[in-house]
Enzyme design. Structure first.
Site, short mmCIF file in Angstrom:
data_model
loop_
_atom_site.label_atom_id
_atom_site.label_comp_id
_atom_site.label_asym_id
_atom_site.label_seq_id
_atom_site.Cartn_x
_atom_site.Cartn_y
_atom_site.Cartn_z
N ARG A 181 36.98 -16.42 22.88
CA ARG A 181 36.29 -17.77 22.28
C ARG A 181 37.12 -18.92 23.04
NH1 ARG A 181 37.03 -17.23 16.20
NH2 ARG A 181 39.07 -16.34 17.00
N THR A 241 39.78 0.18 21.63
CA THR A 241 41.20 0.58 20.64
C THR A 241 41.46 -0.48 19.47
OG1 THR A 241 42.83 -0.66 21.95
CG2 THR A 241 42.81 1.76 22.11
N ARG A 243 38.27 -2.13 16.90
CA ARG A 243 37.54 -1.50 15.73
C ARG A 243 36.31 -1.06 16.30
NH1 ARG A 243 41.61 -1.66 13.46
NH2 ARG A 243 42.21 -2.49 11.46
N GLU A 272 34.61 5.62 10.63
CA GLU A 272 35.83 6.35 10.73
C GLU A 272 35.78 7.23 9.17
OE1 GLU A 272 39.27 4.64 11.72
OE2 GLU A 272 38.23 3.63 13.46
N HIS A 290 42.25 7.17 15.83
CA HIS A 290 43.08 5.85 15.47
C HIS A 290 44.50 5.85 15.53
CE1 HIS A 290 41.94 2.00 12.65
NE2 HIS A 290 43.14 1.75 13.68
N GLY A 292 46.41 3.90 18.00
CA GLY A 292 46.54 2.82 18.72
C GLY A 292 48.09 2.39 18.54
O1 LIG Z 1 44.42 -0.56 13.41
C1 LIG Z 1 45.47 -0.81 13.09
C2 LIG Z 1 45.58 -2.19 12.44
O2 LIG Z 1 44.93 -2.92 12.34
O3 LIG Z 1 46.99 -2.45 12.06
#
Ligand SMILES: O=CC(=O)O
Length: 328
Positions: A181, A241, A243, A272, A290, A292
Site C-alpha cells: 500500500r 505463508t 493467510r 483450514e 500452517h 510458518g
Molecule cells: O499465523 C500465525 C500468526 O498469525 O501468528
C-alpha cells in the site's frame, strides 16, 4: 480491574514455561487437552473471562463477541494475524486487542524461503521418490527443476515479514520486486535493492515467483483473484505463508490443473484445516500445515509477548502490541 487476579482463559496449550508464568500471575483457565474450542466453548469463555488468549483457530466473530460479558476488557491474541477477530465489534465494545508481532518475523521468513526453494527444486517430490523405494540412481536428466538464482521475486505486502524474505532472497540471487500500500522509505528500498510496483497487476505479469505477506483484511480478501492469477506467467510459482483467504484458492487449483502455473507452495489454506483434495494429487505443489512461525523459540517469544501485554494492561498501562484501540 475490580478483581485482584483477573481470570485469563487460554484457548490452546502454550509452551510450558509460559503457562507456568501465566498461572503465577493470573487466575488462569488452561486448555489441558489442547482441543480447538467449539463455538459454544468460545461463547462461554467470553462470557466469563476478564482476558481471553485466543489463537488463529478461534473464530471470534460478531455473534460470539456479542455474548461477551462486560468484564471482558482484553483479547491478547497468541499470534500475529487478527483476522479471526471481528475488530469492529471488539472496538464498539471497547475491548482492547493485542497481538504478537516481530518475534515470528524471522522464523516465518525462513519457512517462506524454504518454500520458495522447494517447488522449483522439487524437494518434496524427490523425498517422496526415495521413500517410495523407486529411485534408480543419479542420471543427468533426472528430477530437473528450475534455477532460483537470477529469478524475479514479487513480494505482496512489504511489512516486517516481506522485508525479511527480501533480505534472504537477495542472498539467493533473486531480484526483489514488491507491491505494498505504501512505498518503503527510500533508504530501505535501496538497502534491499527492491523495485516498487504501484500496480499489483503489472508486477504479477513480470515476476517468476510470487510470495504473499499481507494480512488478511476485507481489502485483501481474494487479492489474488482469478483475474489476477491469470496475469501470472506459465512458468510462475505462487507461495503463501500469510493467510489462505488472500488467494482465490479454487481459481489457483484450476490454473494448476490446467498447467497455467508452474507450481505452488502453500502453508495456509482458505478453509483450514481442510485442504482442497485436488492439491493433494499435484506433484508440483508443496503443502504445509500452517507452520510458518512454528519454532520452539518463536512460540516461547510469542508467549512472552502475550504475558507482557496482559500484565501491562491489568496494571493499568497501555500494552505494547495494541491492535485496538488504534494507535492513530
Ligand atoms: O499465523 C500465525 C500468526 O498469525 O501468528
Amino acid at each position: 480491574m475490580a478483581k485482584q487476579k483477573p481470570l485469563v482463559v487460554v484457548t490452546r496449550r502454550l509452551p510450558d514455561a509460559i503457562e507456568t508464568r501465566m498461572m503465577e500471575l493470573f487466575d488462569c483457565r488452561l486448555n489441558m487437552d489442547d482441543h480447538a474450542f467449539t463455538r459454544e466453548e468460545l461463547i462461554a469463555a467470553v462470557a466469563e473471562a476478564d482476558v481471553l488468549v485466543p489463537t488463529v483457530t478461534d473464530r471470534l466473530d460478531k455473534g460470539v463477541l456479542a455474548q461477551a460479558g462486560p468484564q471482558l476488557r482484553l483479547i491478547a491474541n497468541f499470534g500475529n494475524g487478527v483476522d479471526h477477530i471481528d475488530l469492529n465489534t471488539a472496538q464498539q465494545r471497547g475491548i482492547t486487542v493485542t497481538n504478537t508481532p516481530d518475534v515470528l518475523t524471522e522464523d516465518t521468513a525462513d519457512m517462506t524461503m524454504a518454500m520458495i526453494l522447494s517447488v522449483p527444486r522439487r524437494v518434496s517430490e524427490g523425498e517422496r521418490l526415495i521413500r517410495s523405494g523407486k529411485w534408480e540412481g543419479w542420471s543427468p536428466t533426472h528430477m530437473l527443476g528450475h534455477r532460483i538464482w537470477g529469478k524475479r521475486l514479487g513480494i505482496i505486502g512489504m511489512g516486517r515479514i516481506g522485508q525479511a524474505v527480501a533480505r534472504r532472497a537477495r542472498g539467493f540471487g533473486m531480484a526483489i520486486h514488491y507491491h505494498n500500500r505504501q512505498r518503503l522509505h527510500p533508504e530501505i528500498e535501496q538497502e534491499l535493492e527492491a523495485t516498487y510496483w504501484e500496480s499489483l497487476d503489472q508486477m504479477l505479469a513480470r515476476t517468476d515467483v510470487i510470495t504473499v505477506h499481507c494480512p488478511h483484511t476485507p481489502a485483501t480478501y481474494h487479492l489474488l483473484s482469478a483475474r489476477r492469477l491469470k496475469l501470472l506467467r506459465e512458468h510462475a510459482y505462487v507461495v503463501n505463508t500469510a493467510r489462505g483467504e488472500v488467494i482465490d484458492e479454487s481459481a489457483l487449483v484450476r490454473m494448476l490443473q490446467q498447467g497455467e502455473l508452474a507450481g505452488a507452495a502453500l502453508d495456509v489454506f482458505e478453509h483450514e484445516p481442510s485442504v482442497n483434495p485436488k492439491l493433494l494429487e499435484m506433484d508440483n505443489v508443496v503443502l504445509l500445515p500452517h507452520m510458518g512461525s512454528a519454532t520452539i523459540e518463536g512460540r516461547v517469544d510469542m508467549g512472552e509477548k502475550v504475558l507482557v501485554n496482559i500484565k501491562t494492561f491489568v496494571d493499568g498501562h497501555k500494552p505494547p502490541d495494541r491492535v485496538l484501540p488504534n494507535l492513530v
